[in-house]
Design a protein around this motif. Structure first.
Motif, PDB file in Angstrom:
ATOM      1  N   SER A 187       0.835  -1.196   0.000  1.00 29.12           N
ATOM      2  CA  SER A 187       0.000   0.000   0.000  1.00 29.12           C
ATOM      3  C   SER A 187       0.871   1.248   0.000  1.00 29.12           C
ATOM      4  O   SER A 187       1.531   1.553   0.999  1.00 29.12           O
ATOM      5  N   ALA A 188       0.862   1.967  -1.110  1.00 29.20           N
ATOM      6  CA  ALA A 188       1.647   3.203  -1.210  1.00 29.20           C
ATOM      7  C   ALA A 188       1.160   4.229  -0.196  1.00 29.20           C
ATOM      8  O   ALA A 188       1.961   4.945   0.419  1.00 29.20           O
ATOM      9  N   GLU A 189      -0.140   4.329   0.012  1.00 30.56           N
ATOM     10  CA  GLU A 189      -0.696   5.290   0.960  1.00 30.56           C
ATOM     11  C   GLU A 189      -0.310   4.936   2.397  1.00 30.56           C
ATOM     12  O   GLU A 189       0.046   5.810   3.190  1.00 30.56           O
ATOM     13  N   ARG A 219       2.342   3.302   3.284  1.00 28.96           N
ATOM     14  CA  ARG A 219       3.778   3.600   3.370  1.00 28.96           C
ATOM     15  C   ARG A 219       3.983   5.096   3.607  1.00 28.96           C
ATOM     16  O   ARG A 219       4.765   5.501   4.463  1.00 28.96           O
ATOM     17  N   ARG A 220       3.280   5.929   2.854  1.00 28.09           N
ATOM     18  CA  ARG A 220       3.408   7.376   2.992  1.00 28.09           C
ATOM     19  C   ARG A 220       3.058   7.825   4.408  1.00 28.09           C
ATOM     20  O   ARG A 220       3.790   8.604   5.025  1.00 28.09           O
TER      21      ARG A 220
END
Length: 135
Positions: free
Chosen positions: A102-104, A106-107
Motif C-alpha cells: 500500500s503506497a498510501e 507507506r506514505r
C-alpha cells in the motif's frame, strides 16, 4: 529507517492484526512460528476471544500495552486504517505480510517516522537472519 532484520532483532512484543485460529492459514502459522522462537504475540482480531492461548482484542487501541511491531495479515485496502491505528498507539514499526502492498500506508508511516516493511514475511526474515528470542 531500520532494516527488516533490525526491526525483528529489536522487537519483543508483536501485535498481529488479522491473526487467525485456523491452523492452516499463514495468519496462524507465521505468528505461531514467532512464538516458538521467543517473541510475544498479541492477536488482534474482532471475531475471536483467544488465539495461541492469548486473549485477542478487536483493535490496536484495545491492546492496553505498548508493542514493538504491528504485523498485518489483512487485505491491502485495510492497510491505511491499520497504519493510522499503529500511529495512534505509538507503534515504532509496521510490517505488511507477503502480498500486501500500500503506497498510501507507506506514505503515512514515513510521515509519522515509523519503520515500514511491506510484502515480506516475518517468519522468512526470522529464518534468513537466524533470529531467535528463545532462551
Amino acid at each position: 529507517m531500520r532494516s527488516a532484520q533490525q526491526i525483528l532483532a529489536e522487537a519483543k512484543v508483536i501485535a498481529v492484526v488479522g491473526a487467525s485460529r485456523d491452523a492452516y492459514k499463514p495468519s496462524h502459522t507465521v505468528p505461531l512460528q514467532m512464538i516458538r522462537h521467543g517473541w510475544r504475540i498479541l492477536p488482534v482480531n474482532p471475531f475471536v476471544d483467544e488465539i495461541f492461548g492469548v486473549r485477542a482484542v478487536p483493535t490496536l487501541a484495545d491492546l492496553g500495552e505498548p508493542v514493538d511491531l504491528v504485523n498485518v495479515f489483512r487485505p491491502a485496502r485495510d492497510a491505511v486504517d491499520i497504519v493510522r491505528q499503529a500511529i495512534a498507539v505509538n507503534a515504532p514499526a509496521v510490517w505488511l505480510q507477503s502480498g500486501i502492498v500500500s503506497a498510501e500506508a507507506r506514505r503515512l508511516a514515513e510521515e509519522a517516522g515509523i519503520d515500514y516493511i511491506e510484502d515480506r514475511c516475518i517468519a522468512v526474515e526470522r529464518a534468513v537472519g537466524r533470529l531467535s528470542r528463545a532462551a
